[in-house]
Design a protein around this motif. Structure first.
Motif, mmCIF file in Angstrom:
data_model
loop_
_atom_site.group_PDB
_atom_site.id
_atom_site.type_symbol
_atom_site.label_atom_id
_atom_site.label_comp_id
_atom_site.label_asym_id
_atom_site.label_seq_id
_atom_site.Cartn_x
_atom_site.Cartn_y
_atom_site.Cartn_z
ATOM 1 N N SER A 107 0.851 -1.194 0.000
ATOM 2 C CA SER A 107 0.000 0.000 0.000
ATOM 3 C C SER A 107 0.888 1.245 0.000
ATOM 4 O O SER A 107 2.083 1.168 0.324
ATOM 5 N N GLY A 108 0.273 2.367 -0.336
ATOM 6 C CA GLY A 108 1.001 3.631 -0.284
ATOM 7 C C GLY A 108 1.369 3.978 1.150
ATOM 8 O O GLY A 108 2.444 4.522 1.416
ATOM 9 N N PHE A 109 0.465 3.649 2.063
ATOM 10 C CA PHE A 109 0.735 3.947 3.467
ATOM 11 C C PHE A 109 1.989 3.192 3.909
ATOM 12 O O PHE A 109 2.909 3.771 4.512
ATOM 13 N N ALA A 110 2.052 1.900 3.565
ATOM 14 C CA ALA A 110 3.215 1.089 3.949
ATOM 15 C C ALA A 110 4.486 1.617 3.272
ATOM 16 O O ALA A 110 5.556 1.686 3.895
ATOM 17 N N VAL A 203 8.433 12.648 -3.751
ATOM 18 C CA VAL A 203 7.088 13.070 -4.171
ATOM 19 C C VAL A 203 6.145 11.867 -4.072
ATOM 20 O O VAL A 203 6.420 10.805 -4.642
ATOM 21 N N ASP A 204 5.057 12.048 -3.350
ATOM 22 C CA ASP A 204 3.994 11.050 -3.285
ATOM 23 C C ASP A 204 2.957 11.483 -4.324
ATOM 24 O O ASP A 204 2.257 12.482 -4.130
ATOM 25 N N ASP A 205 2.885 10.735 -5.419
ATOM 26 C CA ASP A 205 1.977 11.141 -6.507
ATOM 27 C C ASP A 205 0.753 10.228 -6.576
ATOM 28 O O ASP A 205 0.267 9.908 -7.673
ATOM 29 N N ALA A 206 0.247 9.868 -5.410
ATOM 30 C CA ALA A 206 -0.916 8.973 -5.338
ATOM 31 C C ALA A 206 -2.057 9.459 -6.240
ATOM 32 O O ALA A 206 -2.718 8.662 -6.905
ATOM 33 N N HIS A 207 -2.281 10.778 -6.254
ATOM 34 C CA HIS A 207 -3.449 11.301 -6.974
ATOM 35 C C HIS A 207 -3.115 11.856 -8.354
ATOM 36 O O HIS A 207 -4.006 12.321 -9.055
ATOM 37 N N GLY A 208 -1.838 11.840 -8.718
ATOM 38 C CA GLY A 208 -1.452 12.363 -10.029
ATOM 39 C C GLY A 208 -1.157 11.251 -11.024
ATOM 40 O O GLY A 208 -1.422 11.384 -12.227
ATOM 41 N N GLY A 235 -4.258 2.392 -5.754
ATOM 42 C CA GLY A 235 -5.628 2.340 -5.233
ATOM 43 C C GLY A 235 -6.508 3.406 -5.860
ATOM 44 O O GLY A 235 -7.704 3.472 -5.566
ATOM 45 N N LYS A 236 -5.918 4.230 -6.700
ATOM 46 C CA LYS A 236 -6.695 5.356 -7.234
ATOM 47 C C LYS A 236 -6.866 5.160 -8.750
ATOM 48 O O LYS A 236 -7.685 4.358 -9.152
ATOM 49 N N ALA A 237 -6.094 5.873 -9.586
ATOM 50 C CA ALA A 237 -6.344 5.759 -11.027
ATOM 51 C C ALA A 237 -6.160 4.331 -11.550
ATOM 52 O O ALA A 237 -6.759 3.963 -12.557
HETATM 53 C C1 LIG Z 1 -1.314 11.230 -0.922
HETATM 54 C C2 LIG Z 1 -1.563 9.849 -0.428
HETATM 55 N N1 LIG Z 1 -0.527 9.070 -0.129
HETATM 56 C C3 LIG Z 1 -0.696 7.817 0.318
HETATM 57 C C4 LIG Z 1 -1.942 7.295 0.489
HETATM 58 C C5 LIG Z 1 -2.072 5.916 1.002
HETATM 59 O O1 LIG Z 1 -2.090 5.033 -0.077
HETATM 60 P P1 LIG Z 1 -2.785 3.628 0.095
HETATM 61 O O2 LIG Z 1 -4.253 3.874 0.061
HETATM 62 O O3 LIG Z 1 -2.280 2.838 -1.062
HETATM 63 O O4 LIG Z 1 -2.342 3.085 1.400
HETATM 64 C C6 LIG Z 1 -3.061 8.081 0.170
HETATM 65 C C7 LIG Z 1 -4.435 7.632 0.287
HETATM 66 O O5 LIG Z 1 -4.999 6.780 0.519
HETATM 67 C C8 LIG Z 1 -2.867 9.384 -0.292
HETATM 68 O O6 LIG Z 1 -3.912 10.156 -0.572
#
Ligand SMILES: Cc1ncc(COP(=O)(O)O)c(C=O)c1O
Length: 383
Positions: A107-110, A203-208, A235-237
């Motif tokens: 996951s992005g969080f991890a 850079v965390d580009d989760a939403h880009g 988890g997004k696009a």
């Molecule tokens: C900017 C950003 N980074 C990281 C995360 C976490 O990613 P993940 O949902 O894959 O754990 C999120 C959202 O969920 C997010 O919005």
């Protein structure tokens, strides 16, 4: 104080502040529509920006992957959990983004937690945009290094912090597109500043990623930079879940030794990796998905002028409608639900106090008439 007194007090305080969070089970996924308690809603809350969570090719790839590999990876990547599919996908990601290496995380969080925990030492410092995602700020707060936050999207504020001496290394952190405001970071300025001070930019580009730039390569590609560490999430696009960090060979080798979230956690199932490969193909091909999303964003912004709420300058799929206090934001969300629109009120501490909002998200799965109905309802509920 007993455990229960502490727990009950904390929950009661959340309720009193109209900040209590609840989960509501839906039926049949959450794409353009979401069904709950037998009622179907138009969904304006998810992050499935390209609608790929329901894509036939992606679903088929997951099913075929499960037939080939089973449904679980069986262990950490360092033991048995790393398959040929993982290795191939990491290479595809690296090649797509123009980096030597990509490492998959569940996951992005991890990924964010792992990178900061592995890299930061006590004489280092993290300089993070104030509005960085909880996964980044929390990781930075737990790391042994110093944490300083610069004003949102203000390179001058970062510069002032960079000019202060530090004995160790500096990591600058920002997002490509901010999750709660939908605005884009001035990445070239931030990167130039960090390079001028021998620092690294993450850079965390989760939403880009997937929605911005040529072939969906994301915010960094669009703004012509290649940060030392790039985190992309799925988890997004990508319509799925998981994440990857893009970096150089030496850093990837280091993270494989010291990123505990990789070493002590079951790897992503190979079947999911197969689905992500199909998602990547769809993201790169585009097939009009990004154009449809842009048209929906333009339609919404044109129609939202005149609403008695503050909108942000966001040009992205995230379109916040800022209401202010918690209760009015909750009331607006429930009035829209009555009309068949699934929207979520986002409240502090996720956003700053006094800026409770509806975080509306638009996707390529929405049709123009969906956007029109959303606008008509917003105007109707605000009288
Ligand atoms: C900017 C950003 N980074 C990281 C995360 C976490 O990613 P993940 O949902 O894959 O754990 C999120 C959202 O969920 C997010 O919005």
């Amino acid at each position: 104080m007993s455990w229960h007194t502490r727990i009950n007090d904390a929950v009661a305080a959340r309720k009193k502040a109209a900040a209590f969070r609840v989960r509501q089970p839906n039926r049949g996924g959450s794409a353009r529509f979401l069904t709950q308690d037998g009622r179907r809603y138009l969904n304006f809350s998810g992050n499935d920006y390209l609608g790929l969570s329901q894509d036939a090719d992606v679903i088929a790839a997951w099913q075929q992957g499960a037939s080939k590999y089973g449904v679980g990876s069986g262990g950490s990547g360092h033991v048995t959990g790393y398959s040929e599919a993982h290795a191939e996908f990491e290479q595809q990601l690296a090649q797509w983004q123009g980096y030597p290496r990509a490492l998959l995380f569940i996951s992005g969080f991890a990924a964010n937690q792992a990178i900061l925990a592995a890299l930061m030492q006590s004489d280092d410092r993290v300089l993070a945009d104030k509005l960085s995602h909880a996964s980044l700020l929390e990781a930075a707060a737990h790391a042994p290094s110093q944490l300083r936050r610069f004003h949102h999207n203000q390179p001058d504020s970062l510069q002032r912090l960079l000019e202060k001496p530090v004995s160790g290394e500096t990591l600058v952190i920002t997002e490509g597109v901010f999750s709660m405001d939908g605005d884009a970071a001035p990445l070239a300025d931030l990167h130039n500043l960090s390079k001028a001070h021998d620092s690294w930019l993450m850079v965390d580009d989760a939403h880009g990623v997937g929605v911005m730039g040529e072939e969906g390569r994301g915010s960094c590609w669009q703004q012509g930079i290649r940060p030392e560490l790039l985190v992309v999430t799925f988890g997004k696009a990508f319509g799925c879940s998981g994440a990857a960090v893009l970096c150089d060979d030496a850093t990837a080798g280091y993270l494989l030794q010291f990123a505990r979230h990789l070493i002590y956690s079951t790897a992503m199932p190979a079947a999911q990796v197969c689905a992500l490969q199909a998602s990547l193909t769809r993201v790169r091909q585009d097939d009009g998905l990004r154009g449809k999303l842009s048209a929906n964003i333009a339609r919404f912004r044109a129609g939202a002028t005149g609403l008695p709420y503050q909108l942000t300058g966001s040009q992205t799929a995230i379109q916040p409608v800022i209401v202010g206090e918690n209760q009015p934001a909750l009331d607006l969300a429930s009035a829209l639900r009555e009309r068949g629109l699934w929207v979520s009120a986002i409240r502090p501490p996720t956003v700053p106090p006094g800026s409770a909002r509806l975080r509306l998200t638009l996707t390529a799965a929405h049709e123009p008439e969906d956007i029109d109905f959303l606008l008509e309802s917003l105007h109707g509920c605000s009288h």
